[in-house]
Motif scaffolding. Structure first.
Motif, mmCIF file in Angstrom:
data_model
loop_
_atom_site.group_PDB
_atom_site.id
_atom_site.type_symbol
_atom_site.label_atom_id
_atom_site.label_comp_id
_atom_site.label_asym_id
_atom_site.label_seq_id
_atom_site.Cartn_x
_atom_site.Cartn_y
_atom_site.Cartn_z
ATOM 1 N N SER A 83 3.915 31.200 -6.631
ATOM 2 C CA SER A 83 5.038 30.274 -6.538
ATOM 3 C C SER A 83 6.373 31.004 -6.658
ATOM 4 N N GLY A 84 7.438 30.285 -6.294
ATOM 5 C CA GLY A 84 8.789 30.799 -6.457
ATOM 6 C C GLY A 84 9.127 31.928 -5.520
ATOM 7 N N ALA A 96 13.208 32.416 -5.307
ATOM 8 C CA ALA A 96 13.384 33.388 -6.385
ATOM 9 C C ALA A 96 14.114 34.642 -5.919
ATOM 10 N N GLU A 116 9.060 28.005 -1.480
ATOM 11 C CA GLU A 116 8.394 27.807 -2.765
ATOM 12 C C GLU A 116 7.211 28.721 -3.036
ATOM 13 N N HIS A 160 6.729 40.119 -8.244
ATOM 14 C CA HIS A 160 6.325 38.714 -8.199
ATOM 15 C C HIS A 160 4.817 38.522 -8.091
ATOM 16 N N SER A 172 11.216 33.719 -13.343
ATOM 17 C CA SER A 172 12.001 33.924 -12.134
ATOM 18 C C SER A 172 13.340 33.207 -12.253
ATOM 19 N N LEU A 230 15.626 31.007 -11.070
ATOM 20 C CA LEU A 230 15.820 29.975 -10.055
ATOM 21 C C LEU A 230 17.233 29.425 -10.175
#
Length: 230
Positions: free
Chosen positions: A5-6, A10, A58, A166, A205, A207
């Protein structure tokens, strides 16, 4: 499917477009575990394996389609399931021993995004949608197509570091669906995913929220005609 995710959301604190270009560079590459990209492609073809690496705002997605059983009766061969998990192991190993980042794969990824941006800018419908989205997100580059000059500024170390930061063993989610033997699946997961060198995120992360959209307004834009007309 392995997902994280992110992804583009991110990108805050990194060069614009690095997460999207990194995902595409992985798709364009394929050298791993001492094998050249062409050898890995033949391995996937021999085991009827289809792979796709893509991302959106995402998530990063690493998806595989494959037969669960044996494709051939050759001595020493492995099932489609085991072959796929061998590739997944290499992709998740960001220590440098698994997936190999290649300059030519990055060049092809850059070319892809340069062409995509040109297509967006030259198509009336796509350009209008891009302009509207830019107004809604305050021009946040994470949600827009990546301009060629930003793509050109990315280096192999930029994309490698972004993925390594990540794609960590404490953040990746793996989903498997199909006709499997439960005991065999557990043993293969332990053998291939359980032996990926452990990694952890340095922190949450960052955001960054987008600004509130402006009040309703009339937006007018012009798309240059590539074909001169009388």
């Amino acid at each position: 499917r392995a997902s994280r995710s992110g992804w583009r959301a991110a990108e805050g604190g990194r060069k614009a477009g690095v997460m999207a270009v990194a995902a595409r560079a992985m798709q364009e590459g394929g050298a791993m575990l001492g094998w050249k990209r062409e050898q890995v492609e033949l391995f996937c073809v021999d085991h009827l394996m289809m792979a796709e690496i893509a991302c959106n705002e995402e998530f990063l997605f690493i998806e595989f389609l494959f037969p669960t059983g044996m494709v051939a009766d050759a001595k020493g061969d492995v099932s489609g399931l085991e072959a796929t998990l061998q590739v997944v192991h290499a992709l998740l190993d960001t220590s440098g021993e698994g997936f190999l980042w290649e300059e030519d794969a990055l060049d092809r990824a850059k070319q892809f995004f340069a062409q995509t941006h040109d297509q967006v800018c030259s198509n009336l419908e796509s350009a209008a949608a891009e302009a509207l989205l830019a107004r809604l997100c305050g021009g946040d580059s994470r949600f827009l197509s990546v301009p060629p000059q930003q793509v050109a500024a990315l280096t192999l170390e930029d994309v490698r570091e972004a993925v390594a930061a990540h794609v960590t063993t404490d953040s990746v989610e793996v989903s498997i669906s199909g006709d499997f033997d439960g005991a065999e699946l557990d043993a293969l997961l332990l053998r291939y995913l359980g032996t990926v060198p452990p990694t952890a995120r340095a922190g949450p992360s960052p955001l960054v929220s987008i600004p509130r959209p402006p009040p309703a307004q009339h937006v007018q834009m012009e798309v240059a005609d590539s074909d001169a007309r009388a």
